[in-house]
Each structure stands twice: as C-alpha cells, then as structure tokens.
Write a protein that holds these residues in place. Structure first.
Motif, PDB file in Angstrom:
ATOM      1  N   THR A 153      -1.370  18.964  92.817  1.00 58.06           N
ATOM      2  CA  THR A 153      -2.521  19.425  91.929  1.00 58.06           C
ATOM      3  C   THR A 153      -2.030  19.993  90.746  1.00 58.06           C
ATOM      4  OG1 THR A 153      -3.491  20.884  93.352  1.00 58.06           O
ATOM      5  CG2 THR A 153      -5.075  18.635  93.050  1.00 58.06           C
ATOM      6  N   TRP A 155      -2.135  23.259  87.896  1.00 56.67           N
ATOM      7  CA  TRP A 155      -3.035  25.381  87.599  1.00 56.67           C
ATOM      8  C   TRP A 155      -3.571  25.067  87.034  1.00 56.67           C
ATOM      9  CZ3 TRP A 155      -2.422  26.203  82.521  1.00 56.67           C
ATOM     10  CH2 TRP A 155      -1.187  25.001  81.860  1.00 56.67           C
ATOM     11  N   LYS A 179      -0.225  19.388  98.086  1.00 54.97           N
ATOM     12  CA  LYS A 179       0.563  20.589  97.317  1.00 54.97           C
ATOM     13  C   LYS A 179       0.014  21.167  95.775  1.00 54.97           C
ATOM     14  CE  LYS A 179       3.911  20.456  94.272  1.00 54.97           C
ATOM     15  NZ  LYS A 179       3.324  22.023  94.035  1.00 54.97           N
ATOM     16  N   SER A 182       2.547  25.853  91.819  1.00 59.98           N
ATOM     17  CA  SER A 182       3.057  26.834  92.141  1.00 59.98           C
ATOM     18  C   SER A 182       2.030  28.207  91.337  1.00 59.98           C
ATOM     19  CB  SER A 182       4.622  26.714  92.029  1.00 59.98           C
ATOM     20  OG  SER A 182       4.935  26.296  92.226  1.00 59.98           O
ATOM     21  N   GLY A 212       7.753  21.747  92.649  1.00 63.13           N
ATOM     22  CA  GLY A 212       6.947  20.110  93.156  1.00 63.13           C
ATOM     23  C   GLY A 212       8.695  19.705  92.486  1.00 63.13           C
ATOM     24  N   PHE A 230      -3.043  12.117  91.873  1.00 59.72           N
ATOM     25  CA  PHE A 230      -1.855  13.311  91.449  1.00 59.72           C
ATOM     26  C   PHE A 230      -2.314  13.587  90.398  1.00 59.72           C
ATOM     27  CE2 PHE A 230       1.038  14.233  87.820  1.00 59.72           C
ATOM     28  CZ  PHE A 230       2.023  15.030  88.053  1.00 59.72           C
ATOM     29  N   GLY A 232      -1.957  16.242  86.288  1.00 58.90           N
ATOM     30  CA  GLY A 232      -0.733  16.712  85.847  1.00 58.90           C
ATOM     31  C   GLY A 232      -0.300  16.042  84.633  1.00 58.90           C
ATOM     32  N   GLY A 233       0.942  16.608  84.509  1.00 60.96           N
ATOM     33  CA  GLY A 233       1.727  16.291  83.581  1.00 60.96           C
ATOM     34  C   GLY A 233       1.765  14.920  83.236  1.00 60.96           C
ATOM     35  N   GLU A 254      -3.928  11.039  87.320  1.00 66.69           N
ATOM     36  CA  GLU A 254      -4.761  11.645  86.404  1.00 66.69           C
ATOM     37  C   GLU A 254      -3.907  12.696  85.059  1.00 66.69           C
ATOM     38  OE1 GLU A 254      -7.656  11.055  85.330  1.00 66.69           O
ATOM     39  OE2 GLU A 254      -8.830   9.947  87.616  1.00 66.69           O
ATOM     40  N   LEU A 255      -3.552  11.922  83.434  1.00 65.86           N
ATOM     41  CA  LEU A 255      -2.328  12.698  83.116  1.00 65.86           C
ATOM     42  C   LEU A 255      -3.016  13.452  81.699  1.00 65.86           C
ATOM     43  CD1 LEU A 255      -0.100   9.333  83.967  1.00 65.86           C
ATOM     44  CD2 LEU A 255      -0.120  12.008  85.028  1.00 65.86           C
ATOM     45  N   GLY A 256      -2.498  14.072  81.134  1.00 64.79           N
ATOM     46  CA  GLY A 256      -2.500  14.529  80.244  1.00 64.79           C
ATOM     47  C   GLY A 256      -3.605  13.811  78.678  1.00 64.79           C
ATOM     48  N   CYS A 288      -7.772  19.011  80.232  1.00 60.38           N
ATOM     49  CA  CYS A 288      -6.766  17.462  79.796  1.00 60.38           C
ATOM     50  C   CYS A 288      -7.946  17.191  79.134  1.00 60.38           C
ATOM     51  CB  CYS A 288      -6.953  17.337  81.338  1.00 60.38           C
ATOM     52  SG  CYS A 288      -8.433  17.119  81.947  1.00 60.38           S
ATOM     53  N   GLU A 389       0.770  17.402  73.895  1.00 60.99           N
ATOM     54  CA  GLU A 389      -0.500  17.946  74.196  1.00 60.99           C
ATOM     55  C   GLU A 389       0.430  19.482  74.051  1.00 60.99           C
ATOM     56  OE1 GLU A 389      -0.781  17.464  78.900  1.00 60.99           O
ATOM     57  OE2 GLU A 389      -3.350  17.632  78.317  1.00 60.99           O
ATOM     58  N   PHE A 455     -14.223   9.502  86.653  1.00 59.64           N
ATOM     59  CA  PHE A 455     -13.436  10.036  85.016  1.00 59.64           C
ATOM     60  C   PHE A 455     -11.559   9.915  85.131  1.00 59.64           C
ATOM     61  CE2 PHE A 455     -10.532  13.422  84.302  1.00 59.64           C
ATOM     62  CZ  PHE A 455     -11.115  14.294  83.455  1.00 59.64           C
TER      63      PHE A 455
HETATM   64  P1  NAP Z   1       2.824  19.360  85.567  1.00 60.58           P
HETATM   65  O1  NAP Z   1       4.178  20.123  85.490  1.00 60.58           O
HETATM   66  O2  NAP Z   1       3.282  17.898  85.998  1.00 60.58           O
HETATM   67  O3  NAP Z   1       2.525  19.718  87.725  1.00 60.58           O
HETATM   68  C1  NAP Z   1       1.592  19.633  88.392  1.00 60.58           C
HETATM   69  C2  NAP Z   1       2.265  19.482  89.955  1.00 60.58           C
HETATM   70  O4  NAP Z   1       2.736  18.661  90.052  1.00 60.58           O
HETATM   71  C3  NAP Z   1       2.092  20.679  89.874  1.00 60.58           C
HETATM   72  O5  NAP Z   1       1.776  20.739  91.147  1.00 60.58           O
HETATM   73  C4  NAP Z   1       4.463  20.934  90.271  1.00 60.58           C
HETATM   74  O6  NAP Z   1       4.166  21.548  90.628  1.00 60.58           O
HETATM   75  C5  NAP Z   1       4.054  19.142  90.430  1.00 60.58           C
HETATM   76  N1  NAP Z   1       5.206  18.077  90.259  1.00 60.58           N
HETATM   77  C6  NAP Z   1       6.328  19.325  89.532  1.00 60.58           C
HETATM   78  N2  NAP Z   1       7.020  17.873  90.024  1.00 60.58           N
HETATM   79  C7  NAP Z   1       7.161  17.110  90.480  1.00 60.58           C
HETATM   80  C8  NAP Z   1       7.761  16.168  91.290  1.00 60.58           C
HETATM   81  N3  NAP Z   1       9.227  15.959  90.975  1.00 60.58           N
HETATM   82  N4  NAP Z   1       7.584  15.362  92.417  1.00 60.58           N
HETATM   83  C9  NAP Z   1       5.630  15.909  92.154  1.00 60.58           C
HETATM   84  N5  NAP Z   1       5.504  16.742  92.234  1.00 60.58           N
HETATM   85  C10 NAP Z   1       5.776  17.707  91.126  1.00 60.58           C
HETATM   86  O7  NAP Z   1       1.309  19.229  85.236  1.00 60.58           O
HETATM   87  P2  NAP Z   1       1.062  20.831  85.002  1.00 60.58           P
HETATM   88  O8  NAP Z   1       1.430  21.590  83.547  1.00 60.58           O
HETATM   89  O9  NAP Z   1       0.855  21.646  86.418  1.00 60.58           O
HETATM   90  O10 NAP Z   1      -0.064  21.130  84.685  1.00 60.58           O
HETATM   91  C11 NAP Z   1      -0.474  20.005  82.821  1.00 60.58           C
HETATM   92  C12 NAP Z   1      -0.660  19.288  83.031  1.00 60.58           C
HETATM   93  O11 NAP Z   1      -1.811  18.103  83.531  1.00 60.58           O
HETATM   94  C13 NAP Z   1      -1.488  18.548  81.584  1.00 60.58           C
HETATM   95  O12 NAP Z   1      -0.641  17.169  80.613  1.00 60.58           O
HETATM   96  C14 NAP Z   1      -3.189  18.191  81.672  1.00 60.58           C
HETATM   97  O13 NAP Z   1      -3.508  17.467  80.794  1.00 60.58           O
HETATM   98  C15 NAP Z   1      -2.953  16.949  82.863  1.00 60.58           C
HETATM   99  N6  NAP Z   1      -4.415  18.077  83.724  1.00 60.58           N
HETATM  100  C16 NAP Z   1      -4.987  16.006  83.525  1.00 60.58           C
HETATM  101  C17 NAP Z   1      -5.836  16.269  83.890  1.00 60.58           C
HETATM  102  C18 NAP Z   1      -6.642  15.045  83.860  1.00 60.58           C
HETATM  103  O14 NAP Z   1      -8.034  14.689  84.865  1.00 60.58           O
HETATM  104  N7  NAP Z   1      -6.428  13.664  83.348  1.00 60.58           N
HETATM  105  C19 NAP Z   1      -6.574  17.613  84.221  1.00 60.58           C
HETATM  106  C20 NAP Z   1      -6.310  18.802  84.208  1.00 60.58           C
HETATM  107  C21 NAP Z   1      -4.490  18.891  83.695  1.00 60.58           C
HETATM  108  P3  NAP Z   1       4.577  22.993  90.437  1.00 60.58           P
HETATM  109  O15 NAP Z   1       3.450  23.686  89.456  1.00 60.58           O
HETATM  110  O16 NAP Z   1       5.517  24.203  91.490  1.00 60.58           O
HETATM  111  O17 NAP Z   1       5.769  22.526  89.506  1.00 60.58           O
END
Ligand code: NAP
Length: 497
Positions: A153, A155, A179, A182, A212, A230, A232-233, A254-256, A288, A389, A455
C-alpha cells in the motif's frame, strides 16, 4: 501504539506475535511539524519469509479455509466494530504520518469500517453458480481463495486503501502479508491488532513494514505468494507486474492518475467550480483520482478560472488537527520538494502561476512540508506539468474549443484512472463518458465513491478492480466442477455436445 514520548519502537505482526527486536527501524517524521513521531520496527527479507510461511500455514488450516461464510461475516463485522471503537487511534496514526486533516482521517476510518461490513454482507450472500449443462451432468462454478496475498500500500490514504484490500481478501478466505508504505506504517499495524482481537486466526493477517526497495522483491517473488495486490506509483507497479508475470500469478494494480476534469459552457458553473476546487485540493492533492487536468470550454474559461481562484484562495491551509483545516502538509518533505520542483520547472518554461506556487508565509507552518494551492495556466496538455502526476495541490488549467478538441487532449496521456464531465446536455455527457479512457467517470459530480462499486484504472493507471462484488472475486480463483448424472461414462471428445 507508541507516541512521541514513548521510546519503544512500534512492533509489527507475524503469526499473531509482535516482533519487537529488530536491527533496523523506520524513524517516522511528522510532515506537519518536522518532529520525530516515533520509531517503527522494520522487517527484513527473513521476516518476509516468516510472514509468508505463517500466512500460508494459517490460510491452509480448515479453521480458516473452510470457515462458513456467515461465521466469516461475523468476524468482518467485528473488525468494523473495533475500527469504530478505536477510530481516534487509527485516524490519529494516519494524521501524524501523512499530515491529512483530522476530518478526512476520521472519515477514512468510518468508510473503512463500512468496507468491512459490505464485504461481510457480500460473502454471506455470494453463492456458487450452476451453469447450463450440455450433457447428463451438473456443472458448477465455485470460488476459492488464492492462498497467500501480498498486499502493498502507498502513503496517501493508508486506512482506506488497506481496508479495500484486507476486507475483500479476508472475506475471500486468503492469508495476507501487508507491507505498508514506509511513510505510513502504523495504521496497517493497528488493523492487524484489530483483526486478531476480532477473531481472525493468528497468522492469517501479517504486517511487515520496511523499505519496499529492500523487502519488496522478497515478498512479491516468494514462491508461496499466490497473488499480489498493489496500490502505488506506475513504475513500481510495472516492476511488480513483471515479477508476478514470471511467476504466473495475478497482480491487481491500482496505479497513478492525471485525471481530466471537463467543464462545458452549458454546465452549472457554480457547482462545477466548487467540484473542481475540491477535486484537486482535497487531501492536498494527494489523491490518485485528483482532477488535476482541468479542461474548460473556451467561451467560459476566464469566468470559470476566476471562480476557482476565488474558492482556492479561501481554502484554509493549516496544521492537520487545527479546527477547520482544509489542506494539511504534503506527506513528506521530499514530496513537497518534488511539487515545488515541478511548479518551478513549469514557471521557467513560461507557464503562468495564477495563484500559489509557493510555501505558506504563516510562521506556524514554517517547519512543515506545506505548499499552497496552486493553479497553473498558459500551458498545453503536452507540457511536462500537464503530463506528469504531481500528487500535490497543483491544478493544470487548459481551454478547449469543441468536443473533438477536448477528446484529443483528454485522452492524450498515459494514465486512465478517473474523469469528470460537467454539462447540461445528457447526450453529450454519454458520448464523452464512453469515449474517455478512464476507469471512472463522474457526471455533474466528482469524487463520489462507493464500497459497492468497482474501482480501478485503464492504461497505465492499472489492471483489475477492487471494491464491489468484482473486488471480492478479485481475491478468489475460479473452479469448475462437473458432477455426472449418468450410470455409465459418457464424457470425452468422441461425444458431440
Ligand atoms: P510507490 O512509491 O509506488 O510505493 C507504494 C508502495 O510500494 C509502498 O509501500 C512502497 O514501499 C512499495 N514499494 C516501493 N518499491 C517497491 C518494490 N521494489 N517492490 C515492492 N514494493 C515496493 O507509491 P507511493 O509514492 O507510496 O504512492 C503514490 C502513488 O500511489 C501515486 O502514483 C498514486 O497515484 C498512487 N495511488 C494509486 C491509487 C489507486 O487506487 N489507483 C490510490 C492511491 C495512490 P516504501 O514506502 O517502503 O517505498
């Protein structure tokens, strides 16, 4: 949970045990004040291995795997009860960690509890299916858990996003290793405690914080992990998808997003301006689905932009627990610096910064990661600031001439998460809604969410769906069964059906 005055690092959860003695820790800094909140124990690759094995063992046991749906539903409802009982604790942990304002944090707990209740109701009522036979047999479709789900997830909204995954994955009967990001580890840890207290068997739900970049690969590539969920980005999502592909396991991503928010001249401009303001600035733009690319029909462009500027100027940027605060800080100082860099870059390229484009001048906010609501104009959809983004309170405003011009611009982006359309013409709304590359379209509204509606995104915004009944099926695999009704064998290819 530890507090700033409590020196013990926050432990994490494996196999129903609290893991306290770790060699490394995450030092958590409050983005509103720059002060250290607390330390959190950080897991290693061997903790991931232990957590996955524990989830695997617990999820295989009949006590969990064969639990009757109405009993599982009781546990999910109990989780919802405990979340509400501990709502201040959960909301506070998120507020301290990502700086979202108190009201939003509290609402995320209420909505998260509702997600558990929805999944409870759904799992108690979702049945197997009998499908039409083409011979003398009964054909059934049944749904089974994948086994161990790795849930990762971000942040920005850890309570909401963790509940979306955990409620559905538990309803479907899986084991889980979460996980958390951080920057926001403790709300996931507290949800682990609540699940245990609600009667989820020890080991079914494990929570292991840690970078991560250090433990992510170990989790996704673990042979006993059978599904990844997953949020995140996009770049991390792509990497996870590649790893999952090699293992031939499903990855829900679920990404950016960089969502188009569209206002036609015939719309209710007051309501549209209200929505456009909330769509980008709520949550300090760390959403997002933020309506970050605003397209306004040229003949009302100046009028609508002035209306949004007026509304944005009235927003209250403040400490997240200040009464009436509407925008808190960015979740981290590095995120604020990134926003600043993007706006400064646009300014150098000739963009007009209509409002904002700076940190607040209020000395009370000087130590936090604050950035003022910003509207950028004088740009095209092809500019860097309109394509990337930003995940901050930055609105990119652009005019359009007609529907064709609009569609060219709106879909000219790698993302496809959300979108909004404001018009009084329902035929046009239908045409545009169907033509948009987006997993979600809001018509004469924005940011309505329902735990009962699927979603997810198109294009680089992701794959698969969470929430709704489809979101529960996401966490199940399909098994087809044929029961012979014949006294003799009548199968095989020699019989035409
Ligand atoms: P992120 O950098 O992609 O991190 C997301 C999660 O992935 C964190 O727990 C991170 O851990 C972990 N991670 C990082 N590197 C990894 C790896 N190599 N293997 C496995 N896990 C890893 O994203 P973020 O900056 O936390 O969140 C912002 C992004 O999330 C934006 O792009 C936003 O649009 C997207 N988002 C999408 C949605 C949706 O539903 N579509 C909802 C909310 C947010 P660490 O924190 O330890 O780096």
């Amino acid at each position: 949970m530890s507090t700033a005055t409590d020196v013990r690092p926050v432990p994490f959860l494996i196999g129903g045990e609290w893991i306290k003695d770790t060699s490394s820790h995450i030092t958590h800094v409050n983005p509103a004040t720059g002060e250290v909140n607390y330390q959190v124990c950080a897991g290693t690759e061997s903790d991931i291995d232990a957590a996955v094995k524990s989830a695997h063992e617990a999820a295989r046991k009949p006590a969990w795997r064969n639990m009757l749906p109405h009993v599982r539903a009781q546990i999910l409802n109990k989780i919802a009860d405990l979340m509400l009982e501990r709502s201040d604790l959960l909301a506070r942990s998120q507020m301290l960690e990502n700086g979202k304002v108190w009201k939003e944090c509290k609402n995320q707990v209420i909505n998260g509890a509702a997600t558990f209740r929805y999944c409870a109701a759904a799992i108690e009522t979702l049945g197997s299916e009998i499908t039409p036979p083409r011979g003398n047999y009964l054909a059934m479709t049944v749904y089974e858990p994948w086994g161990v789900v790795a849930a990762i997830t971000p942040w920005n909204s850890p309570i909401t996003l963790t509940c979306n995954k955990i409620a559905a994955a538990l309803a479907a009967g899986n084991g889980i290793v979460l996980k958390p990001a951080s920057y926001t580890p403790t709300s996931g840890i507290e949800l682990g405690r609540i699940a245990l207290d609600a009667g989820v068997p020890p080991g079914v739900f494990n929570v292991v914080p840690g970078a991560g970049s250090k433990i992510g690969d170990a989790l996704v590539s673990h042979p006993l992990v059978r599904m990844v969920s997953f949020t995140g980005g996009t770049e991390v999502g792509r990497r996870i998808s590649e790893m999952a592909g090699r293992k031939i396991i499903p990855a829900v991503l679920e990404l950016g997003g960089k969502s188009p928010h569209i206002i036609f001249a015939d719309a209710d401009l007051n309501a549209a301006a209200d929505a456009a303001t909330v769509a980008i600035f709520e949550g300090t733009g760390q959403s997002c689905t933020a309506g970050s690319r605003l397209f306004v029909e040229r003949k009302v462009y100046d009028q609508v932009i002035s209306m949004i500027m007026e509304r944005a100027r009235a927003l209250r940027v403040d400490l997240p627990d200040a009464p009436g605060a509407q925008l808190g800080p960015s979740a981290s100082f590095s995120q604020r610096d990134f926003i600043e860099k993007m706006v400064d870059g646009a300014r150098k390229e000739g963009a007009e910064i209509l409002i904002g484009g700076l940190r607040p001048t209020d000395p009370r906010l000087a130590k936090g990661a604050f950035y003022m609501p910003t509207i950028v104009a004088g740009i095209t959809n092809k500019s860097n600031i309109a394509q990337q983004e930003i995940f901050g309170p930055v609105l990119c405003a652009m005019p359009f001439d007609n529907e064709d011009d609009l569609m060219q611009q709106a879909n000219d982006i790698s993302y496809g998460l959300a979108s909004g359309i404001w018009t009084a013409d329902y035929k046009r709304a239908w045409r545009v809604a169907r033509a948009l590359d987006a997993g979600m379209v809001w018509i004469n509204t924005y940011k309505q969410f329902s735990t009962a509606s699927p979603f997810g995104g198109f294009k680089d915004s992701g794959l698969g769906r969470e929430k709704g009944l489809q979101g529960i099926r996401t966490y199940q695999q399909v098994k087809t069964m044929f029961w012979s009704m014949s006294d003799t064998f009548d199968g095989g290819f020699s019989i035409a059906k």
